[in-house]
Design an enzyme around this catalytic site. Structure first.
Site, mmCIF file in Angstrom:
data_model
loop_
_atom_site.group_PDB
_atom_site.id
_atom_site.type_symbol
_atom_site.label_atom_id
_atom_site.label_comp_id
_atom_site.label_asym_id
_atom_site.label_seq_id
_atom_site.Cartn_x
_atom_site.Cartn_y
_atom_site.Cartn_z
ATOM 1 N N HIS A 20 -34.070 -3.786 -1.358
ATOM 2 C CA HIS A 20 -35.526 -3.937 -1.417
ATOM 3 C C HIS A 20 -36.209 -2.755 -0.716
ATOM 4 C CE1 HIS A 20 -35.545 -8.419 -2.450
ATOM 5 N NE2 HIS A 20 -34.279 -8.076 -2.365
ATOM 6 N N ASP A 120 -42.945 -8.194 -0.248
ATOM 7 C CA ASP A 120 -41.750 -8.738 -0.881
ATOM 8 C C ASP A 120 -41.944 -10.210 -1.261
ATOM 9 O OD1 ASP A 120 -38.771 -7.429 -0.872
ATOM 10 O OD2 ASP A 120 -38.746 -9.618 -1.073
#
Ligand code: UDP
Length: 488
Positions: A20, A120
């Protein structure tokens, strides 16, 4: 763009895990190159690696900074990064307790007044923070349109019932543009990780629904039906802006990706320079996956008997309760010392390796970043998914893009003890099909080359991802100026 003197400032807050964090850093660079000021929100443990990724002498580099969040006292003891987590239990604690970062994040938003936040999906609570201060929240979860669409059709808490790996229990994903078939045990079962883990996913989905839109590290030409389906059928706003790492054309940037040293770089590239064009198989299972010693020995055996030169990245060799017997007898002398294979223990400069002319194939766990990196390097793949969305990515690579050889894994599980062992013969057979010169292998290579060209074009001026990023930035400018008019 904004009027003189005005600035657009955004927060990017990725999950502290390589899959990520790395694309989020690339996204920050893309925004900064377009004149946007970016603050990457992270923890003290990740900050040095992020800082090392920016060239501060460049104008764009100076537009990016890091701001630190801390766990609140309720979560003291959680590590700074998911990549450094050693046990499955701690992994789950980390993902289930991210809201302990909220007070610290909220303070940053109130102090710095960003025009938008890109956060996120594992931080669903950031949707509420954005609503409170009246700014848009964009979601970034590091996956493809294909996964976003399939996940929308699968209810993680009810659809993935107990099923054994060999039950042959096939399911067809309903309501999507193609017929995609999986075995039930290949679906991610949140309940199996922790009984209350499905609640986390419910919160993530709910927060995604009320957010402004989704930023996707993909390009339109790769998965047009799913980019359209996500926008027009599921009805979510989305921008495809990838492959975002392609902006790192600079070799130094690519070598430093996720690494604190460049030690392996010279060793790898010198070794690759000595190999014939397209002869080497690169083997890596991402940043999180670990294997039992039995499985590692089977991989070693399979790679050796395939007869193709290889670079194999091993993350957990010699760790924990390992007895050190993870390589077959005399493997180092026979295979490594003779120059047939190279083992990297730890972190590999993956993007550099994939783009070396000697590399002809990739045995991958199908993490979305690795999948996209193989596409952008024009490489066919052997697919060996481990957990989460990797089984969806496998279907995209094998069934739709037709650049993959499926090794046949049936169990979606992060824990190495829960997975079936893939035998050396199966590994050697799949590698042989990939690296061989049959008409099917040639077709895979030729499709992979076409995708490489399309990926590069998408990021060029006038390309689909280039244009979509420009559209997104324009929209954020407009929202910022509408908000400031409303205040005056
Ligand atoms: N990566 C790398 N070196 C390694 C392992 C991984 O550079 O030794 C990078 C890889 O290029 C990719 C990311 O880490 O960009 C891993 O993301 P992916 O989505 O493929 O898998 P995950 O680690 O999330 O399972």
């Amino acid at each position: 763009m904004g009027s003189e003197g005005q600035q657009l400032h955004i927060f990017i807050f990725p999950l502290m895990a390589s899959g990520h964090l790395l694309p989020a850093v690339d996204i920050a660079k893309l925004f900064a190159e377009k004149g946007v000021r970016v603050s990457i929100i992270t923890t003290a443990g990740e900050e040095p690696a992020i800082e090392a990724s920016f060239c501060r002498s460049s104008e764009a580099g100076r537009r990016v900074r890091t701001l630190l969040v801390e766990w609140s006292s309720s979560a003291i003891g959680l590590p700074d990064s998911l990549s450094s987590v050693k046990t499955l239990d701690m992994h789950m604690d980390f993902l289930m307790r991210t809201s302990a970062l909220r007070p610290s994040f909220e303070r940053l938003v109130k102090d710095h007044h960003p025009a938008a936040i890109v956060t996120d999906s594992f931080y669903p609570w950031t949707a509420e923070v954005a609503e409170e201060v009246g700014i848009p929240r964009l979601v970034f979860d590091g996956s493809s349109f294909f996964t976003l669409c399939l996940s929308d059709k699968i209810n993680l808490s009810t659809d993935t019932q107990e099923s054994s790996a060999d039950s042959g229990d096939r399911i067809v994903i309903p309501g999507i543009p193609h017929r995609i078939e999986l075995i039930r045990s290949q679906l991610f079962d949140a309940k199996k990780m922790r009984p209350d883990f499905p609640d986390v996913f419910m919160k993530m989905k709910e927060a995604e629904g009320r957010s402004y839109g989704t930023v996707v590290n993909s390009f339109y030409e790769l998965e047009p039906d799913y980019a359209d389906h996500y926008r027009n059928v599921i009805g979510r706003k989305a921008w495809h802006i990838g492959p975002v790492f392609l902006r790192n054309e600079d070799a130094a940037d690519n070598a430093m990706r996720g690494s604190r040293t460049t030690l392996e770089q010279t060793r790898c590239l010198t070794w690759l320079d000595s190999k014939a064009e397209r002869s080497v198989l690169y083997v890596c299972f991402g940043s999180l996956s670990r294997f039992t010693e039995t499985q590692l020995r089977e991989i070693a055996g399979g790679l050796e008997s395939s007869g193709h030169p290889f670079i194999w990245v091993v993350k957990n060799a010699g760790q924990g309760n390992s007895s050190g017997q993870w390589l077959p007898e005399s493997f180092e002398e026979r295979v490594v010392d003779s120059g047939t294979g190279m083992i990297i223990r730890g972190w590999a400069p993956q993007v550099l390796i994939l783009n070396h002319v000697a590399v002809g194939g990739f045995l991958t766990h199908c993490g979305w970043n690795s999948s996209l990196e193989s596409v952008a390097a024009g490489l066919p793949v052997v697919t060996w998914p481990i957990f989460a969305d990797q089984f969806f990515n496998e279907r995209l690579l094998v069934d739709l893009l037709k650049v993959g050889v499926d090794i046949g894994v049936k169990t979606n599980a992060l824990g190495e003890l829960e997975r079936e062992t893939v035998k050396a013969e199966e590994i050697a057979a799949a590698v042989g099909r990939l690296m061989g010169d049959s008409p099917e292998a040639e077709e895979r290579r030729s499709r992979a080359r076409e995708l490489k060209a399309a990926a590069r074009w998408a990021m060029e001026e006038g390309g689909s991802s280039y244009n979509d990023l420009a559209r997104l930035i324009q929209e954020l400018w407009e929202k910022q100026s509408a908000a400031s008019h409303a205040r005056t």
